[in-house]
Scaffold this active site. Sequence first.
Site, PDB file in Angstrom:
ATOM      1  CE  LYS A 193      -2.842  -2.465   0.389  1.00 43.65           C
ATOM      2  NZ  LYS A 193      -5.024  -3.220   0.768  1.00 43.65           N
TER       3      LYS A 193
HETATM    4  C1  LIG Z   1      -5.903  -4.435   0.817  1.00 41.53           C
HETATM    5  C2  LIG Z   1      -6.743  -4.009   0.729  1.00 41.53           C
HETATM    6  C3  LIG Z   1      -8.479  -4.083   1.680  1.00 41.53           C
HETATM    7  C4  LIG Z   1      -7.330  -5.013   3.252  1.00 41.53           C
HETATM    8  O1  LIG Z   1      -6.327  -5.205   3.485  1.00 41.53           O
HETATM    9  P1  LIG Z   1      -5.042  -6.086   4.353  1.00 41.53           P
HETATM   10  O2  LIG Z   1      -4.286  -5.065   4.820  1.00 41.53           O
HETATM   11  O3  LIG Z   1      -4.469  -6.803   3.455  1.00 41.53           O
HETATM   12  O4  LIG Z   1      -6.055  -7.377   5.373  1.00 41.53           O
HETATM   13  C5  LIG Z   1      -8.841  -4.235   2.541  1.00 41.53           C
HETATM   14  N1  LIG Z   1      -9.849  -3.587   1.183  1.00 41.53           N
HETATM   15  C6  LIG Z   1      -8.862  -2.893   0.066  1.00 41.53           C
HETATM   16  C7  LIG Z   1      -9.212  -1.403  -0.925  1.00 41.53           C
HETATM   17  C8  LIG Z   1      -7.660  -3.243   0.406  1.00 41.53           C
HETATM   18  O5  LIG Z   1      -6.654  -2.956  -0.989  1.00 41.53           O
END
Ligand SMILES: *Cc1c(COP(=O)(O)O)cnc(C)c1O
Length: 393
Positions: free
Chosen positions: A186
């Site tokens: 991210k």
């Molecule tokens: C990455 C992501 C999540 C989940 O996050 P994690 O930390 O991997 O559990 C939820 N929603 C979206 C849109 C994402 O891109």
Amino acid sequence: MDIKLLDLKRNYESIKEDVDKKIREVLDSTQYILGENVKQFEKEFAEYIGVKHAVSVGNGTDALIIALKALGIGHGDEVITTPFSFFATSEAISYVGAKPVFVDVERESYNLDPEKIEQAITENTKAILPVHIFGRSCKIDRILEIAKKHNLYVVEDAAQAAGCEYKGKKIGSFGDLACFSFFPTKNLGCYGDGGMITTNNPKLEKVVRALRAHGSGENGQHAYNILNNIEEEVEKDEGDNTVYNPKKYYNYLIGQNSRLDEIQAAILRVKLKHLDSWNEKRIEISEKYTDSIKNHGIRCPLKANGKEMIYHLYVLEADDREKAINILREKGISTGVYYPVPLNMQKVYIGSENFENPLKVADFLSKRTFAIPLFPELTVEEISYIIETMQEV
Ligand SMILES: *Cc1c(COP(=O)(O)O)cnc(C)c1O
């Protein structure tokens, strides 16, 4: 030339000295859970987003689950969301026992189409869960307006939108609750799993704080009193928050164990300081792509004002995606398909009462979209090479 979709190594190298030092400090402190770094990072993140409270959790999926639980959403309830997202978005809704109701997305922004929300509202609808997909803010003011009119909660999935803004205000400050992920890829990622919930509501903050750690101790009692309309003084926790606190073994709610650990918090404190400049770099490179790629079979993403799109991914469309991806692969350029299956068409939902017919726009996009390499450390040569190759695709 070989170019990865995302090169985390280069990012680490750029902050290695600082990060390594902070990790060693945590190791030496032996305070590994809910210590000073978590406390400070929650404060710094809340300030950055411009909200009163930020509560860190184990990951972005848990952030969504805890947020929905804090609002009392469960069996028999419906939550309106987008079919064009990562699975965790609708998984969290299903996980708490509620039903995801999928509403199609906008052709240009790929985000939940506000104009299609109202026709999906029923007497069981409790909340709207919009996603700011690929780092582009959705029309959150319109969604808030609809929510207010129908007395619904809004939970933002801001997992891809750390640092993104809408009309000058940070994403994550609009909904009743907002959820972030610090998964390594991210825009603000840690070196493991991590997540955050932000809110301006002090009561929801207490409930979220209790739910992330077994509903125990001072937070648990506070949350219990809030949920049961009890007014009484709650004694402050004493001593070490995690080990020697006697109130830790008094439980008031069924929560879970979902905490950000000290090492991740320490890393995120270093990285948060760079987030704006990294996002600016992402915007700069992306706009260069959009301005330079001139190809009839390719459609580049819509440009946006300021930080209303912070390009978590640079996702474009091809009339012939297979062919484009194959040519890029031959030239050493990695790609990724986001997302090949709309959530309403996932195996797990098909055949259940959640099954919907294909939603037109999401279905169309899922056959056309893919991402090309984008990260702040891309070199000028790599950017030019990618652009040149995209002309030939
Ligand atoms: C990455 C992501 C999540 C989940 O996050 P994690 O930390 O991997 O559990 C939820 N929603 C979206 C849109 C994402 O891109």
